[in-house]
Design an enzyme around this catalytic site. Structure first.
Site, PDB file in Angstrom:
ATOM      1  N   ASN A 110       0.808  -1.220   0.000  1.00 18.83           N
ATOM      2  CA  ASN A 110       0.000   0.000   0.000  1.00 18.83           C
ATOM      3  C   ASN A 110       0.848   1.281   0.000  1.00 18.83           C
ATOM      4  O   ASN A 110       0.436   2.318   0.498  1.00 18.83           O
ATOM      5  CB  ASN A 110      -1.016  -0.029   1.148  1.00 18.83           C
ATOM      6  CG  ASN A 110      -0.358  -0.185   2.498  1.00 18.83           C
ATOM      7  OD1 ASN A 110       0.871  -0.173   2.591  1.00 18.83           O
ATOM      8  ND2 ASN A 110      -1.144  -0.324   3.545  1.00 18.83           N
ATOM      9  N   HIS A 145       4.105   3.970   4.603  1.00 18.95           N
ATOM     10  CA  HIS A 145       3.874   3.828   6.051  1.00 18.95           C
ATOM     11  C   HIS A 145       3.839   5.230   6.638  1.00 18.95           C
ATOM     12  O   HIS A 145       4.560   6.118   6.183  1.00 18.95           O
ATOM     13  CB  HIS A 145       5.013   3.042   6.712  1.00 18.95           C
ATOM     14  CG  HIS A 145       5.016   3.203   8.221  1.00 18.95           C
ATOM     15  ND1 HIS A 145       4.248   2.413   9.037  1.00 18.95           N
ATOM     16  CD2 HIS A 145       5.640   4.098   9.030  1.00 18.95           C
ATOM     17  CE1 HIS A 145       4.407   2.818  10.299  1.00 18.95           C
ATOM     18  NE2 HIS A 145       5.256   3.836  10.323  1.00 18.95           N
TER      19      HIS A 145
END
Ligand code: ADP
Ligand code: MG
Length: 186
Positions: free
Chosen positions: A160, A163
């Site tokens: 994704n 962070h």
């Protein structure tokens, strides 16, 4: 400013605890005499300058997205005050994500985070911790808002793209994990 914020926060907490001790209802805080004080707290909170840790993950460095992701931070008013490209070892990634050790995705997450280079960075600005979480979007890109990094770039709930620290305390620990003080040019 930071000291003023902390002092104001301490004062606010003391008032709050004193009220709880007296078993006063929290709605008392809405009483007119508290209004100027609450406005001041809200103002100070808005002005809080913070630093947070960001990592551009291997799926994003692999697709040459570092610049586009950095543009999102800068457009939102966050300054990149430290940045380095690294290859994480199993030990470094494992320790960094140790809070997730018991989760079923932990081993795959460590494998993913060591699968290619990452760019670790410190972002600085007003409410940087929360602001960065907003710029990133939800963990699962399927749930992320339009315009967020994860909505635009993430490949999956695991890959994704970024962070970001989830609290001020974690941000301080995570920044110290990757950076020495002299590497942060604020
Ligand atoms: P966030 O990165 O939004 O703070 P978490 O701290 O919950 O999310 O999880 C850390 C990372 O672990 C996520 O960014 C993602 O890469 C991975 N992850 C989280 N949940 C899952 C899941 N259900 N399956 C696979 N990977 C996951
Ligand atoms: Mg997290």
């Amino acid at each position: 400013m930071k000291n003023t914020c902390i002092k104001a926060q301490e004062f606010f907490n003391k008032k709050l605890f004193a009220m709880l001790d007296k078993k006063l209802h929290l709605s008392t805080l809405r009483a007119p005499k508290f209004l100027p004080f609450l406005k001041q707290i809200i103002f100070l909170k808005k002005m809080t300058i913070e630093m947070t840790l960001s990592i551009i993950k291997p799926d994003a460095t692999d697709r040459n997205l570092t610049g586009k992701i950095n543009a999102k931070f800068e457009e939102a008013g966050l300054k990149i005050v430290a940045q380095k490209r690294m290859q994480l070892s199993d030990a470094m990634a494992g320790e960094f994500y140790s809070v997730h050790k018991a989760r079923p995705f932990y081993n795959d997450l460590v494998k993913f985070m060591t699968s290619g280079p990452v760019v670790v960075q410190v972002l600085k600005g007003e409410n940087a911790v929360l602001k960065n979480r907003e710029i990133m979007g939800a963990t699962n890109p399927a749930n992320a808002d339009a315009g967020t990094i994860r909505k635009e770039f993430a490949l999956s709930i695991e890959a994704n793209s970024v962070h970001g620290s989830d609290s001020l305390e974690n941000a301080q620990n995570e920044i110290a994990y990757f950076f020495a003080g002299y590497e942060i040019i604020a």
